[in-house]
Design a protein around this motif. Structure first.
Motif, PDB file in Angstrom:
ATOM      1  N   GLU A   1      47.889 -10.750  46.318  1.00  0.00           N
ATOM      2  CA  GLU A   1      48.630 -10.241  44.866  1.00  0.00           C
ATOM      3  C   GLU A   1      47.792  -9.517  44.379  1.00  0.00           C
ATOM      4  O   GLU A   1      48.202  -9.130  43.788  1.00  0.00           O
ATOM      5  CB  GLU A   1      49.264 -11.840  44.396  1.00  0.00           C
ATOM      6  N   PHE A   2      46.783 -10.042  44.061  1.00  0.00           N
ATOM      7  CA  PHE A   2      45.758  -9.470  42.875  1.00  0.00           C
ATOM      8  C   PHE A   2      44.804  -8.467  43.678  1.00  0.00           C
ATOM      9  O   PHE A   2      43.591  -7.986  42.749  1.00  0.00           O
ATOM     10  CB  PHE A   2      45.207 -11.132  41.824  1.00  0.00           C
ATOM     11  N   GLY A   3      44.365  -8.448  45.145  1.00  0.00           N
ATOM     12  CA  GLY A   3      43.364  -7.221  44.994  1.00  0.00           C
ATOM     13  C   GLY A   3      43.601  -5.989  44.866  1.00  0.00           C
ATOM     14  O   GLY A   3      44.068  -5.552  43.852  1.00  0.00           O
ATOM     15  N   TRP A   4      43.334  -5.089  45.602  1.00  0.00           N
ATOM     16  CA  TRP A   4      42.688  -3.971  45.672  1.00  0.00           C
ATOM     17  C   TRP A   4      44.291  -2.854  46.381  1.00  0.00           C
ATOM     18  O   TRP A   4      43.812  -2.259  46.269  1.00  0.00           O
ATOM     19  CB  TRP A   4      41.767  -3.621  46.136  1.00  0.00           C
ATOM     20  N   LEU A   5      45.348  -3.303  46.597  1.00  0.00           N
ATOM     21  CA  LEU A   5      46.206  -3.067  47.232  1.00  0.00           C
ATOM     22  C   LEU A   5      47.549  -2.958  45.652  1.00  0.00           C
ATOM     23  O   LEU A   5      47.864  -4.266  45.644  1.00  0.00           O
ATOM     24  CB  LEU A   5      46.918  -2.565  48.621  1.00  0.00           C
ATOM     25  N   SER A   6      47.485  -2.028  45.368  1.00  0.00           N
ATOM     26  CA  SER A   6      48.877  -1.465  44.467  1.00  0.00           C
ATOM     27  C   SER A   6      50.345  -1.909  44.968  1.00  0.00           C
ATOM     28  O   SER A   6      50.706  -1.268  45.827  1.00  0.00           O
ATOM     29  CB  SER A   6      48.379  -0.601  43.344  1.00  0.00           C
ATOM     30  N   ASP A   7      51.424  -1.678  43.876  1.00  0.00           N
ATOM     31  CA  ASP A   7      51.794  -1.232  44.724  1.00  0.00           C
ATOM     32  C   ASP A   7      52.864  -2.224  45.412  1.00  0.00           C
ATOM     33  O   ASP A   7      53.883  -2.045  46.090  1.00  0.00           O
ATOM     34  CB  ASP A   7      53.065   0.318  45.033  1.00  0.00           C
ATOM     35  N   GLY A   8      52.329  -3.721  45.912  1.00  0.00           N
ATOM     36  CA  GLY A   8      53.098  -3.854  46.805  1.00  0.00           C
ATOM     37  C   GLY A   8      52.513  -4.318  48.220  1.00  0.00           C
ATOM     38  O   GLY A   8      53.165  -5.113  48.216  1.00  0.00           O
ATOM     39  N   LEU A   9      51.646  -3.552  47.896  1.00  0.00           N
ATOM     40  CA  LEU A   9      51.057  -2.908  50.044  1.00  0.00           C
ATOM     41  C   LEU A   9      50.663  -4.124  49.756  1.00  0.00           C
ATOM     42  O   LEU A   9      51.088  -4.206  51.434  1.00  0.00           O
ATOM     43  CB  LEU A   9      50.211  -1.928  49.556  1.00  0.00           C
ATOM     44  N   TYR A  10      49.680  -5.070  49.402  1.00  0.00           N
ATOM     45  CA  TYR A  10      50.078  -6.791  50.289  1.00  0.00           C
ATOM     46  C   TYR A  10      50.762  -7.406  50.558  1.00  0.00           C
ATOM     47  O   TYR A  10      50.372  -8.039  51.855  1.00  0.00           O
ATOM     48  CB  TYR A  10      48.682  -7.310  49.019  1.00  0.00           C
TER      49      TYR A  10
ATOM     50  N   THR B   1      52.183  -6.231  52.619  1.00  0.00           N
ATOM     51  CA  THR B   1      52.912  -5.400  54.408  1.00  0.00           C
ATOM     52  C   THR B   1      51.308  -5.451  55.203  1.00  0.00           C
ATOM     53  O   THR B   1      51.024  -4.500  55.985  1.00  0.00           O
ATOM     54  CB  THR B   1      53.378  -4.534  54.666  1.00  0.00           C
ATOM     55  N   ALA B   2      49.935  -6.098  54.515  1.00  0.00           N
ATOM     56  CA  ALA B   2      48.924  -4.885  54.897  1.00  0.00           C
ATOM     57  C   ALA B   2      48.938  -6.025  55.688  1.00  0.00           C
ATOM     58  O   ALA B   2      48.616  -7.248  55.762  1.00  0.00           O
ATOM     59  CB  ALA B   2      47.744  -5.717  54.015  1.00  0.00           C
ATOM     60  N   VAL B   3      48.368  -5.338  56.722  1.00  0.00           N
ATOM     61  CA  VAL B   3      48.194  -5.849  57.899  1.00  0.00           C
ATOM     62  C   VAL B   3      45.793  -5.281  58.690  1.00  0.00           C
ATOM     63  O   VAL B   3      46.023  -4.486  58.731  1.00  0.00           O
ATOM     64  CB  VAL B   3      48.463  -5.274  59.605  1.00  0.00           C
ATOM     65  N   PRO B   4      44.750  -6.648  57.793  1.00  0.00           N
ATOM     66  CA  PRO B   4      43.400  -5.518  58.006  1.00  0.00           C
ATOM     67  C   PRO B   4      43.073  -5.746  59.630  1.00  0.00           C
ATOM     68  O   PRO B   4      43.903  -7.333  60.370  1.00  0.00           O
ATOM     69  CB  PRO B   4      42.613  -7.094  57.382  1.00  0.00           C
ATOM     70  N   HIS B   5      42.026  -5.342  59.823  1.00  0.00           N
ATOM     71  CA  HIS B   5      41.579  -5.892  60.786  1.00  0.00           C
ATOM     72  C   HIS B   5      39.519  -5.357  60.864  1.00  0.00           C
ATOM     73  O   HIS B   5      39.483  -4.089  60.786  1.00  0.00           O
ATOM     74  CB  HIS B   5      42.179  -4.726  62.017  1.00  0.00           C
ATOM     75  N   SER B   6      39.711  -6.784  60.551  1.00  0.00           N
ATOM     76  CA  SER B   6      38.116  -6.174  60.224  1.00  0.00           C
ATOM     77  C   SER B   6      36.580  -6.040  61.130  1.00  0.00           C
ATOM     78  O   SER B   6      35.694  -5.010  60.852  1.00  0.00           O
ATOM     79  CB  SER B   6      37.294  -7.905  59.755  1.00  0.00           C
ATOM     80  N   GLU B   7      37.450  -5.987  62.479  1.00  0.00           N
ATOM     81  CA  GLU B   7      36.521  -5.641  63.491  1.00  0.00           C
ATOM     82  C   GLU B   7      36.277  -3.987  63.673  1.00  0.00           C
ATOM     83  O   GLU B   7      35.063  -3.737  63.984  1.00  0.00           O
ATOM     84  CB  GLU B   7      36.981  -6.381  65.029  1.00  0.00           C
ATOM     85  N   ARG B   8      37.183  -3.755  63.119  1.00  0.00           N
ATOM     86  CA  ARG B   8      37.840  -2.615  62.888  1.00  0.00           C
ATOM     87  C   ARG B   8      37.311  -1.296  61.792  1.00  0.00           C
ATOM     88  O   ARG B   8      37.116  -0.651  61.291  1.00  0.00           O
ATOM     89  CB  ARG B   8      38.924  -1.905  63.735  1.00  0.00           C
ATOM     90  N   GLY B   9      37.395  -2.110  60.917  1.00  0.00           N
ATOM     91  CA  GLY B   9      37.224  -1.379  59.151  1.00  0.00           C
ATOM     92  C   GLY B   9      38.213  -0.671  58.977  1.00  0.00           C
ATOM     93  O   GLY B   9      38.130  -0.476  58.043  1.00  0.00           O
ATOM     94  N   THR B  10      39.268  -1.162  59.216  1.00  0.00           N
ATOM     95  CA  THR B  10      41.063  -0.611  58.857  1.00  0.00           C
ATOM     96  C   THR B  10      42.027  -2.123  57.988  1.00  0.00           C
ATOM     97  O   THR B  10      41.592  -3.011  58.740  1.00  0.00           O
ATOM     98  CB  THR B  10      41.589  -0.489  59.918  1.00  0.00           C
ATOM     99  N   VAL B  11      42.815  -1.213  57.120  1.00  0.00           N
ATOM    100  CA  VAL B  11      43.849  -2.474  56.858  1.00  0.00           C
ATOM    101  C   VAL B  11      44.863  -1.436  56.936  1.00  0.00           C
ATOM    102  O   VAL B  11      45.716   0.339  56.836  1.00  0.00           O
ATOM    103  CB  VAL B  11      43.781  -2.526  55.539  1.00  0.00           C
TER     104      VAL B  11
ATOM    105  N   CYS C   1      39.105  -7.340  53.250  1.00  0.00           N
ATOM    106  CA  CYS C   1      39.862  -6.832  54.238  1.00  0.00           C
ATOM    107  C   CYS C   1      40.663  -7.993  54.359  1.00  0.00           C
ATOM    108  O   CYS C   1      41.857  -8.187  54.242  1.00  0.00           O
ATOM    109  CB  CYS C   1      39.564  -7.331  55.713  1.00  0.00           C
ATOM    110  N   GLU C   2      40.373  -8.988  53.644  1.00  0.00           N
ATOM    111  CA  GLU C   2      40.548 -10.164  53.203  1.00  0.00           C
ATOM    112  C   GLU C   2      41.595  -9.843  51.670  1.00  0.00           C
ATOM    113  O   GLU C   2      42.896 -11.057  51.753  1.00  0.00           O
ATOM    114  CB  GLU C   2      39.858 -11.832  52.651  1.00  0.00           C
ATOM    115  N   ASP C   3      40.606  -9.232  50.207  1.00  0.00           N
ATOM    116  CA  ASP C   3      41.509  -8.814  49.772  1.00  0.00           C
ATOM    117  C   ASP C   3      42.876  -8.414  49.552  1.00  0.00           C
ATOM    118  O   ASP C   3      43.085  -8.536  48.645  1.00  0.00           O
ATOM    119  CB  ASP C   3      40.530  -8.458  48.785  1.00  0.00           C
ATOM    120  N   ALA C   4      43.034  -7.781  50.736  1.00  0.00           N
ATOM    121  CA  ALA C   4      43.942  -6.620  50.922  1.00  0.00           C
ATOM    122  C   ALA C   4      45.060  -7.260  50.950  1.00  0.00           C
ATOM    123  O   ALA C   4      46.319  -7.014  50.893  1.00  0.00           O
ATOM    124  CB  ALA C   4      43.651  -5.884  52.488  1.00  0.00           C
ATOM    125  N   THR C   5      45.577  -8.877  51.255  1.00  0.00           N
ATOM    126  CA  THR C   5      46.379  -9.550  51.148  1.00  0.00           C
ATOM    127  C   THR C   5      46.597 -10.700  50.230  1.00  0.00           C
ATOM    128  O   THR C   5      47.504 -11.149  50.151  1.00  0.00           O
ATOM    129  CB  THR C   5      46.595  -9.933  52.898  1.00  0.00           C
TER     130      THR C   5
END
Length: 69
Positions: free
Chosen positions: A20-29, A31-41, A14-18
């Motif tokens: 720039e060099f994380g696991w979301l490609s194509d600039g998705l980072y 708009t990423a809104v992580p919810h670690s308590e639910r395990g979703t991004v 969830c932290e890495d999702a936001t």
């Protein structure tokens, strides 16, 4: 059977999702809104996920767990 630190891994993903060099490609980072308590991004448009980056985060977390033993 592996005893993976699931909650730590989810928090890191969830932290890495936001990042720039994380696991979301194509600039998705951007708009990423992580919810670690639910395990979703949530992202607001289609894009790609870098599976190698995902596996790298999991591997790093497991390696750190092994070193702490």
């Amino acid at each position: 059977m592996l005893n993976l630190p699931i909650y730590e891994i989810v928090d890191r993903l969830c932290e890495d999702a936001t990042d720039e060099f994380g696991w979301l490609s194509d600039g998705l980072y951007k708009t990423a809104v992580p919810h670690s308590e639910r395990g979703t991004v949530y992202v607001d448009r289609p894009g790609n996920i870098n599976l190698y980056a995902l596996m790298g985060i999991i591997e790093q977390t497991v390696n750190e767990m092994e070193e702490d033993k």
